[in-house]
Scaffold this motif. Structure first.
Motif, PDB file in Angstrom:
ATOM      1  N   GLN A  16       0.363  -3.558 -10.778  1.00 16.93           N
ATOM      2  CA  GLN A  16       0.210  -2.274 -10.095  1.00 16.93           C
ATOM      3  C   GLN A  16      -1.180  -1.734 -10.366  1.00 16.93           C
ATOM      4  O   GLN A  16      -1.662  -1.769 -11.492  1.00 16.93           O
ATOM      5  CB  GLN A  16       1.278  -1.295 -10.593  1.00 16.93           C
ATOM      6  N   ASP A  17      -1.826  -1.244  -9.328  1.00 20.65           N
ATOM      7  CA  ASP A  17      -3.154  -0.646  -9.435  1.00 20.65           C
ATOM      8  C   ASP A  17      -3.036   0.793  -8.966  1.00 20.65           C
ATOM      9  O   ASP A  17      -2.983   1.050  -7.760  1.00 20.65           O
ATOM     10  CB  ASP A  17      -4.149  -1.426  -8.575  1.00 20.65           C
ATOM     11  N   ASN A  18      -2.993   1.728  -9.904  1.00 16.82           N
ATOM     12  CA  ASN A  18      -2.798   3.138  -9.545  1.00 16.82           C
ATOM     13  C   ASN A  18      -4.024   3.738  -8.864  1.00 16.82           C
ATOM     14  O   ASN A  18      -3.907   4.703  -8.107  1.00 16.82           O
ATOM     15  CB  ASN A  18      -2.415   3.947 -10.774  1.00 16.82           C
ATOM     16  N   VAL A  19      -5.193   3.186  -9.140  1.00 15.67           N
ATOM     17  CA  VAL A  19      -6.410   3.695  -8.491  1.00 15.67           C
ATOM     18  C   VAL A  19      -6.366   3.359  -6.998  1.00 15.67           C
ATOM     19  O   VAL A  19      -6.672   4.194  -6.150  1.00 15.67           O
ATOM     20  CB  VAL A  19      -7.662   3.103  -9.141  1.00 15.67           C
ATOM     21  N   LYS A  20      -5.963   2.149  -6.689  1.00 19.33           N
ATOM     22  CA  LYS A  20      -5.857   1.722  -5.295  1.00 19.33           C
ATOM     23  C   LYS A  20      -4.514   2.107  -4.666  1.00 19.33           C
ATOM     24  O   LYS A  20      -4.313   1.896  -3.470  1.00 19.33           O
ATOM     25  CB  LYS A  20      -6.055   0.212  -5.191  1.00 19.33           C
ATOM     26  N   LYS A  21      -3.609   2.646  -5.473  1.00 18.39           N
ATOM     27  CA  LYS A  21      -2.268   2.999  -4.995  1.00 18.39           C
ATOM     28  C   LYS A  21      -1.607   1.763  -4.381  1.00 18.39           C
ATOM     29  O   LYS A  21      -1.161   1.772  -3.218  1.00 18.39           O
ATOM     30  CB  LYS A  21      -2.315   4.137  -3.983  1.00 18.39           C
TER      31      LYS A  21
ATOM     32  N   ALA B  18       0.847  -1.180   0.000  1.00 24.32           N
ATOM     33  CA  ALA B  18       0.000   0.000   0.000  1.00 24.32           C
ATOM     34  C   ALA B  18       0.890   1.240   0.000  1.00 24.32           C
ATOM     35  O   ALA B  18       1.783   1.366   0.855  1.00 24.32           O
ATOM     36  CB  ALA B  18      -0.898   0.002   1.230  1.00 24.32           C
ATOM     37  N   ALA B  19       0.655   2.123  -0.973  1.00 22.16           N
ATOM     38  CA  ALA B  19       1.503   3.302  -1.134  1.00 22.16           C
ATOM     39  C   ALA B  19       0.724   4.582  -0.850  1.00 22.16           C
ATOM     40  O   ALA B  19      -0.460   4.681  -1.195  1.00 22.16           O
ATOM     41  CB  ALA B  19       2.069   3.334  -2.549  1.00 22.16           C
ATOM     42  N   SER B  20       1.389   5.547  -0.255  1.00 20.38           N
ATOM     43  CA  SER B  20       0.746   6.841  -0.034  1.00 20.38           C
ATOM     44  C   SER B  20       0.573   7.557  -1.372  1.00 20.38           C
ATOM     45  O   SER B  20      -0.349   8.361  -1.542  1.00 20.38           O
ATOM     46  CB  SER B  20       1.565   7.695   0.934  1.00 20.38           C
ATOM     47  N   SER B  21       1.451   7.271  -2.303  1.00 18.20           N
ATOM     48  CA  SER B  21       1.326   7.719  -3.682  1.00 18.20           C
ATOM     49  C   SER B  21       2.158   6.781  -4.557  1.00 18.20           C
ATOM     50  O   SER B  21       3.103   6.162  -4.071  1.00 18.20           O
ATOM     51  CB  SER B  21       1.789   9.168  -3.840  1.00 18.20           C
TER      52      SER B  21
END
Length: 124
Positions: free
Chosen positions: A68-73, A23-26
């Motif tokens: 990678q899921d950029n919507v879910k970060k 899980a990424a903050s960005s």
């Protein structure tokens, strides 16, 4: 500043599967998974450039998949057909660059931000 938190590690028998999550903050345009076994240097496992282009280390090719899921970060590592030699602490990392550099995408030094790691243990 990018904060990364890994999850999904655990203990499995050889041949089993695990899915790691980060899980990424960005998100950045170059993110990846690395691992470090006891007494060994940290090594690149799989990286994703612009969430599309992927590079997989030869040692895990055909068994591990990065997504990678950029919507879910979020960044994921699906690990199948696990072997005892896959035992290590697995780290999520993000680089502060525009897309993963082709020559050094699997080098830890390319990455600025790191998670705390999650342990994966594979027994024979």
């Amino acid at each position: 500043q990018v904060q990364l938190v890994e999850s999904g590690g655990g203990s499995v028998q050889a041949g089993g599967s695990l899915r790691l999550s980060c899980a990424a903050s960005s998100v950045t345009s170059c993110m990846g998974w690395f691992r470090q076994a006891p007494g060994k240097e940290r090594e690149g496992v799989a990286v994703a450039s612009f969430a599309v282009s992927r590079r997989i280390a030869d040692s895990v090719k055909g068994r591990f998949t990065i997504s990678q899921d950029n919507v879910k970060k979020a960044l994921y590592l699906q690990m199948n057909s696990l072997k005892p030699e896959d035992t290590a602490i697995y780290y999520c990392a993000a680089a502060d660059v525009y897309g993963c550099p082709s020559a050094s995408s699997l080098w830890p030094a390319t990455y600025k931000y790191w998670g705390q790691g999650t342990q994966v243990t594979v027994s024979s």
